[in-house]
Design an enzyme around this catalytic site. Sequence first.
Site, short mmCIF file in Angstrom:
data_model
loop_
_atom_site.label_atom_id
_atom_site.label_comp_id
_atom_site.label_asym_id
_atom_site.label_seq_id
_atom_site.Cartn_x
_atom_site.Cartn_y
_atom_site.Cartn_z
N CYS A 10 -11.74 49.56 17.12
CA CYS A 10 -12.20 50.92 17.35
C CYS A 10 -13.54 51.09 16.62
O CYS A 10 -13.99 50.19 15.92
CB CYS A 10 -11.14 51.89 16.82
SG CYS A 10 -11.25 53.56 17.51
N CYS A 82 -11.51 52.25 22.20
CA CYS A 82 -12.46 53.34 22.45
C CYS A 82 -13.69 52.76 23.14
O CYS A 82 -13.98 51.56 23.01
CB CYS A 82 -12.84 54.07 21.16
SG CYS A 82 -13.92 53.17 20.04
N CYS A 89 -18.68 45.55 21.13
CA CYS A 89 -17.78 44.52 20.60
C CYS A 89 -18.62 43.37 20.04
O CYS A 89 -19.47 42.82 20.75
CB CYS A 89 -16.86 44.02 21.70
SG CYS A 89 -15.60 42.86 21.11
#
Length: 142
Positions: A10, A82, A89
């Site tokens: 997240c 999210c 990422c």
Amino acid sequence: MSKRHILFLCTGNSCRSQMAEGWARHFHGDEIEAHSAGIETHGLNPNAAKVMREAGVDISSHTSKLASSLTEVPLELVVTVCGHADENCPAFLTSAKVVHVGFDDPPKLAKEAANEEAALDCYRRVRDEIRDFVRDQLASHL
């Protein structure tokens, strides 16, 4: 048989990813070593811990961690919870299978709540959505 390592990612590792880690340990602790981390660290959200405790899962000892602290963990699956984490990422995590399953941000939802109980209901709704995903669908991504 060794456990399969999964990461819930997240933005701040304060709420959704922490809940997901707690549920994964609760439902799949025999087969999965669950981790959670963030692109940043915002500390464990006390309302997330409160509503998880209501559901019988104690995450109060969890700490907010950066994804970079897990470079030595042999991750098989990264679940971004999210949109910001999905879009940002870290590259080193993409050697694992990456799946995006977005959930609403409880603190953001709670800002519009009329009172504390209504705010907690925002957390409870997202907690239950994460529970259902982890319990019913997580294994199909491994």
